[in-house]
Design an enzyme around this catalytic site. Structure first.
Site, PDB file in Angstrom:
ATOM      1  N   ASP A  34      26.538 -37.733 -13.766  1.00  9.57           N
ATOM      2  CA  ASP A  34      26.375 -36.455 -14.460  1.00  9.57           C
ATOM      3  C   ASP A  34      27.698 -35.935 -15.024  1.00  9.57           C
ATOM      4  O   ASP A  34      28.764 -36.227 -14.486  1.00  9.57           O
ATOM      5  CB  ASP A  34      25.792 -35.436 -13.465  1.00  9.57           C
ATOM      6  N   ASN A  82      14.520 -36.098 -19.199  1.00  9.38           N
ATOM      7  CA  ASN A  82      15.525 -36.150 -20.278  1.00  9.38           C
ATOM      8  C   ASN A  82      14.903 -36.206 -21.684  1.00  9.38           C
ATOM      9  O   ASN A  82      15.589 -35.993 -22.679  1.00  9.38           O
ATOM     10  CB  ASN A  82      16.479 -37.347 -20.100  1.00  9.38           C
TER      11      ASN A  82
HETATM   12  C1  FPP Z   1      24.189 -37.198 -17.631  1.00  7.92           C
HETATM   13  O1  FPP Z   1      25.173 -36.414 -18.277  1.00  7.92           O
HETATM   14  C2  FPP Z   1      24.197 -38.578 -18.127  1.00  7.92           C
HETATM   15  C3  FPP Z   1      23.163 -39.193 -18.796  1.00  7.92           C
HETATM   16  C4  FPP Z   1      21.900 -38.498 -19.122  1.00  7.92           C
HETATM   17  C5  FPP Z   1      23.227 -40.593 -19.255  1.00  7.92           C
HETATM   18  C6  FPP Z   1      24.138 -41.506 -18.500  1.00  7.92           C
HETATM   19  C7  FPP Z   1      23.904 -42.903 -18.957  1.00  7.92           C
HETATM   20  C8  FPP Z   1      24.821 -43.878 -18.975  1.00  7.92           C
HETATM   21  C9  FPP Z   1      26.238 -43.669 -18.551  1.00  7.92           C
HETATM   22  C10 FPP Z   1      24.403 -45.241 -19.462  1.00  7.92           C
HETATM   23  C11 FPP Z   1      23.636 -46.038 -18.454  1.00  7.92           C
HETATM   24  C12 FPP Z   1      23.146 -47.302 -19.043  1.00  7.92           C
HETATM   25  C13 FPP Z   1      22.795 -48.437 -18.362  1.00  7.92           C
HETATM   26  C14 FPP Z   1      22.199 -49.557 -19.113  1.00  7.92           C
HETATM   27  C15 FPP Z   1      22.994 -48.574 -16.925  1.00  7.92           C
HETATM   28  P1  FPP Z   1      24.710 -35.049 -18.963  1.00  7.92           P
HETATM   29  O2  FPP Z   1      24.359 -35.323 -20.383  1.00  7.92           O
HETATM   30  O3  FPP Z   1      23.607 -34.428 -18.166  1.00  7.92           O
HETATM   31  O4  FPP Z   1      26.022 -34.193 -18.870  1.00  7.92           O
HETATM   32  P2  FPP Z   1      26.064 -32.563 -18.756  1.00  7.92           P
HETATM   33  O5  FPP Z   1      25.395 -32.230 -17.451  1.00  7.92           O
HETATM   34  O6  FPP Z   1      27.526 -32.282 -18.772  1.00  7.92           O
HETATM   35  O7  FPP Z   1      25.330 -32.038 -19.943  1.00  7.92           O
END
Ligand code: FPP
Length: 252
Positions: A34, A82
């Site tokens: 996150d 999401n």
């Molecule tokens: C949360 O941060 C993160 C995600 C929704 C996506 C994370 C995905 C990856 C790092 C790629 C994984 C891929 C594979 C194939 C394993 P957020 O957007 O919720 O951050 P915020 O809370 O600051 O808004």
């Protein structure tokens, strides 16, 4: 049982040098990656650039887990909730996941990693991503090193509902319903429950991640945003895990 069957990557001397007990390496670590969006916003970048920066963190965490001899590593890549994000971000994340798989699967395959996916295959997941997922699972299916589980279009509640529905379709009678029976219908019935869950970004929530499986997991919350996460943070979390007293409802 913790640390009883570590992977061949775990070298005891190296693990001791990190201040860790090689006999108490968690068998299964799960990560809520996150803070990508906030990491980007802090730098005046687009949220998607935060996700892109999370790729390096992900690879470093996987390699760190391999070095420690962790047998199972799971990550929350995209939740059933999401889909409510802006269309552009959802579209980016679909392609991002596909590109990460294409870019790293050969390297992970060479390291003996088995890659599996937990979640719903629904009509919203682009076909070309599904194709790459299927190819990746097939490519790595015979590997016996670490199992890397990507929770994609995953929700803990959805997993329980899907398991109950499948059980009912199979005509399992009420008398036969037990924790063991239900588990047989989960997305990955052979996956042990996580010993340790790490959530980055300073949020103190589970957010529908592996709800059933986390019943007795040790939880560690760190304020750093996912793009800044590196294997040192993984080691630090395992160090903290090793001083926890796990009682599973019993007595010490
Ligand atoms: C949360 O941060 C993160 C995600 C929704 C996506 C994370 C995905 C990856 C790092 C790629 C994984 C891929 C594979 C194939 C394993 P957020 O957007 O919720 O951050 P915020 O809370 O600051 O808004």
């Amino acid at each position: 049982m913790v640390g009883a069957r570590r992977g061949k990557g775990g070298d005891d001397e190296r693990i001791r040098a990190l201040g860790l007990d090689p006999r108490r390496i968690p068998r299964h670590i799960a990560c809520v990656m996150d803070g990508n969006g906030r990491w980007a916003q802090q730098r005046g970048l687009k949220r998607t650039e935060g996700h892109a920066a999370g790729e390096e963190a992900l690879l470093d965490a996987v390699n760190g887990a391999l070095e420690l001899g962790v047998r199972w590593l799971s990550v929350y890549a995209f939740s059933t909730e999401n889909w409510s994000r802006p269309t552009d971000e959802v579209r980016f994340l679909m392609d991002f996941n596909r590109r990460i798989l294409l870019g790293h699967r050969d390297e992970l395959h060479a390291k003996g990693v088995r890659i599996q996916f937990l979640g719903r295959r629904d009509w919203r997941v682009p076909r070309r991503l599904l194709r790459v997922i299927d190819e990746t699972v097939e490519l790595t299916a015979g590997n016996r090193g670490m199992t890397f589980s990507v929770c994609f279009n995953y929700g803990g509640r959805a997993e329980i509902i899907d398991a109950v529905a499948a059980m009912m379709r199979d005509g399992v009678s009420a008398e036969k319903v037990s924790e063991k029976t239900l588990r047989r219908y989960f997305y990955a019935p052979d996956m042990p429950d996580p010993d340790l869950v790490i959530r980055t970004s300073g949020e103190f929530r589970i957010s529908n991640f592996l709800l059933w499986e986390l019943a007795y997991s040790e939880l560690i919350f760190t304020p750093i945003y996912w793009p800044d996460f590196r294997r040192e943070h993984l080691v630090e979390a395992v160090r903290e895990y090793q001083v926890r007293d796990r009682r599973f409802g019993g007595l010490a």
